[in-house]
Write a protein that holds these residues in place. Structure first.
Motif, short mmCIF file in Angstrom:
data_model
loop_
_atom_site.label_atom_id
_atom_site.label_comp_id
_atom_site.label_asym_id
_atom_site.label_seq_id
_atom_site.Cartn_x
_atom_site.Cartn_y
_atom_site.Cartn_z
N LEU A 164 -27.91 -52.13 -73.02
CA LEU A 164 -27.26 -53.11 -73.89
C LEU A 164 -26.80 -54.35 -73.13
N ASP A 165 -27.20 -54.48 -71.89
CA ASP A 165 -26.83 -55.65 -71.09
C ASP A 165 -27.95 -55.90 -70.09
N GLY A 166 -28.42 -57.15 -70.03
CA GLY A 166 -29.58 -57.46 -69.20
C GLY A 166 -29.30 -57.68 -67.74
N SER A 167 -28.03 -57.64 -67.32
CA SER A 167 -27.71 -57.95 -65.92
C SER A 167 -28.30 -56.93 -64.95
N GLU A 168 -28.52 -55.70 -65.41
CA GLU A 168 -29.07 -54.68 -64.51
C GLU A 168 -30.51 -55.01 -64.11
N THR A 169 -31.26 -55.63 -64.99
CA THR A 169 -32.63 -56.02 -64.63
C THR A 169 -32.61 -57.10 -63.57
N LEU A 170 -31.62 -58.00 -63.63
CA LEU A 170 -31.48 -59.03 -62.59
C LEU A 170 -31.13 -58.39 -61.26
N ALA A 171 -30.27 -57.37 -61.31
CA ALA A 171 -29.90 -56.66 -60.08
C ALA A 171 -31.11 -55.98 -59.45
N ILE A 172 -31.99 -55.42 -60.27
CA ILE A 172 -33.20 -54.78 -59.77
C ILE A 172 -34.10 -55.80 -59.08
N MET A 173 -34.17 -57.01 -59.64
CA MET A 173 -34.99 -58.06 -59.05
C MET A 173 -34.42 -58.50 -57.70
N PHE A 174 -33.10 -58.72 -57.63
CA PHE A 174 -32.45 -59.13 -56.38
C PHE A 174 -32.51 -58.03 -55.32
N ASN A 175 -32.52 -56.79 -55.78
CA ASN A 175 -32.56 -55.66 -54.86
C ASN A 175 -33.80 -55.70 -53.97
N LYS A 176 -34.89 -56.23 -54.48
CA LYS A 176 -36.13 -56.30 -53.72
C LYS A 176 -36.11 -57.40 -52.67
N LYS A 177 -35.16 -58.33 -52.80
CA LYS A 177 -35.13 -59.48 -51.88
C LYS A 177 -33.88 -59.52 -51.02
N THR A 178 -32.97 -58.57 -51.20
CA THR A 178 -31.73 -58.54 -50.43
C THR A 178 -31.52 -57.14 -49.87
N PRO A 179 -30.64 -56.99 -48.87
CA PRO A 179 -30.38 -55.66 -48.31
C PRO A 179 -29.41 -54.83 -49.14
N PHE A 180 -28.94 -55.35 -50.28
CA PHE A 180 -27.96 -54.66 -51.10
C PHE A 180 -28.64 -53.76 -52.12
N SER A 181 -27.96 -52.64 -52.47
CA SER A 181 -28.48 -51.74 -53.50
C SER A 181 -28.23 -52.33 -54.88
N VAL A 182 -28.88 -51.74 -55.89
CA VAL A 182 -28.69 -52.22 -57.27
C VAL A 182 -27.22 -52.09 -57.67
N GLY A 183 -26.60 -50.95 -57.33
CA GLY A 183 -25.20 -50.73 -57.67
C GLY A 183 -24.28 -51.76 -57.03
N GLN A 184 -24.55 -52.09 -55.76
CA GLN A 184 -23.73 -53.08 -55.06
C GLN A 184 -23.88 -54.46 -55.68
N ILE A 185 -25.10 -54.82 -56.06
CA ILE A 185 -25.34 -56.14 -56.67
C ILE A 185 -24.63 -56.24 -58.01
N ILE A 186 -24.70 -55.18 -58.82
CA ILE A 186 -24.01 -55.17 -60.12
C ILE A 186 -22.50 -55.29 -59.92
N LEU A 187 -21.97 -54.57 -58.92
CA LEU A 187 -20.53 -54.63 -58.65
C LEU A 187 -20.11 -56.04 -58.24
N ILE A 188 -20.89 -56.68 -57.36
CA ILE A 188 -20.56 -58.05 -56.93
C ILE A 188 -20.59 -59.01 -58.11
N MET A 189 -21.63 -58.90 -58.95
CA MET A 189 -21.74 -59.78 -60.11
C MET A 189 -20.55 -59.59 -61.04
N ASN A 190 -20.19 -58.35 -61.29
CA ASN A 190 -19.10 -58.08 -62.24
C ASN A 190 -17.74 -58.49 -61.68
N LEU A 191 -17.54 -58.34 -60.39
CA LEU A 191 -16.29 -58.81 -59.79
C LEU A 191 -16.17 -60.32 -59.92
#
Length: 296
Positions: free
Chosen positions: A144-171
């Motif tokens: 129900l929220d598209g931000s997780e797909t963005l996190a998956i995309m960034f995960n392939k280009k950064t050393p951060f996990s999907v969960g870490q990227i989502i946490l950073i975005m939400n903070l």
């Protein structure tokens, strides 16, 4: 095999597929409706926000006075494309449907007044309702929220996990809410987010979580017999070889409920106090015969 036989065998498979698809979209619909109620009747009246794209849409809607549903749909459109590219067509269709239902529900469905004006109660209730709604949608194969797909995309280009990227975005999003609704509301929103986060795990993974256990012992068959006899669980013996000793060993594999963990440890240690046990949480079991037999 005749054409009639092929048709007879195909019909049940087609019916099962249609039933599965219906249940998937029904689950996504229920999840989206619960989330819509949480947003419109709990969070928004108390100036609390969610994380992800939904949180951004809530802040823009508040500042412009325009419909929340409009921004939910528009802001999620780019992520639907990312979802299609990164995960697949079926997932993209499910996400599009879920977001469309959520947007329509927040726009067109008439709802009564706010459930509560108590900020702390709204924080807890809103977080739980959000978690239930999103959890049901995820368990049904949607989102129900598209931000997780963005996190998956960034995960392939950064050393951060999907969960870490989502946490950073939400903070960052919840921090931005302090400029729109005030610092205290942003902190309450952060609490609601973490409540929703844990509730999503409970709903999507299930309350009756199971565990898989790997046991390495010098007495594998005796341990296996006692597990089957006293715990009522089946075991599987696997052949292994020690990396250091190069000795041939039998490894016991077993699946139990989390309530049976303590008893299994007792059974194993009674037979072999030096046995090695490794536990792992399992969120779903499919196939096989995971049934508890009579114990003695």
């Amino acid at each position: 095999m005749s054409n009639n036989d092929l048709a007879d065998s195909y019909a049940p498979k087609k019916m099962a597929k249609l039933q599965k698809t219906f249940l998937r979209f029904l689950g996504i619909t229920i999840g989206a409706l619960i989330m819509a109620v949480a947003l419109e009747e709990v969070l928004i009246p108390n100036h609390l926000v969610d994380g992800g794209v939904t949180g951004i849409a809530m802040m823009i809607s508040h500042m412009t006075g325009l419909s929340l549903g409009l921004f939910l749909f528009i802001l999620n459109l780019p992520f639907l494309y990312f979802g299609y590219k990164q995960i697949g067509k079926s997932f993209a269709i499910s996400v599009t449907y879920g977001i469309a239902v959520l947007s329509a529900a927040t726009t067109f469905i008439p709802l009564p007044g706010a459930f509560t004006n108590d900020t702390l109660l709204a924080t807890v209730l809103g977080g739980i309702m959000l978690g239930i709604g999103v959890g049901i949608a995820i368990r049904s194969g949607g989102c129900l929220d598209g931000s997780e797909t963005l996190a998956i995309m960034f995960n392939k280009k950064t050393p951060f996990s999907v969960g870490q990227i989502i946490l950073i975005m939400n903070l960052f999003i919840l921090g931005s809410a302090s400029f729109v609704f005030g610092l205290d509301r942003a902190m309450y929103s952060l609490i609601a987010y973490f409540i929703a986060f844990k509730t999503i795990d409970l709903v999507s993974e299930g309350f009756n979580q199971t565990k898989s256990i790997w046991i390495i012992s010098e007495k594998p068959e005796l341990i296996g017999e006692k597990i089957m006899f006293r715990l009522g669980r089946g075991v599987t013996y696997l052949n292994g070889r020690g990396g250091y000793t190069n000795d041939e060993k039998q490894v016991i594999f077993c699946v139990i409920s989390r309530l049976e963990e303590a008893k299994l440890k007792t059974i194993v240690h009674e037979v072999d106090p030096s046995a090695f046990l490794a536990f792992s949480n399992m969120t779903e079991i499919s196939g096989g015969n995971f049934k508890k037999k009579d114990i003695h």
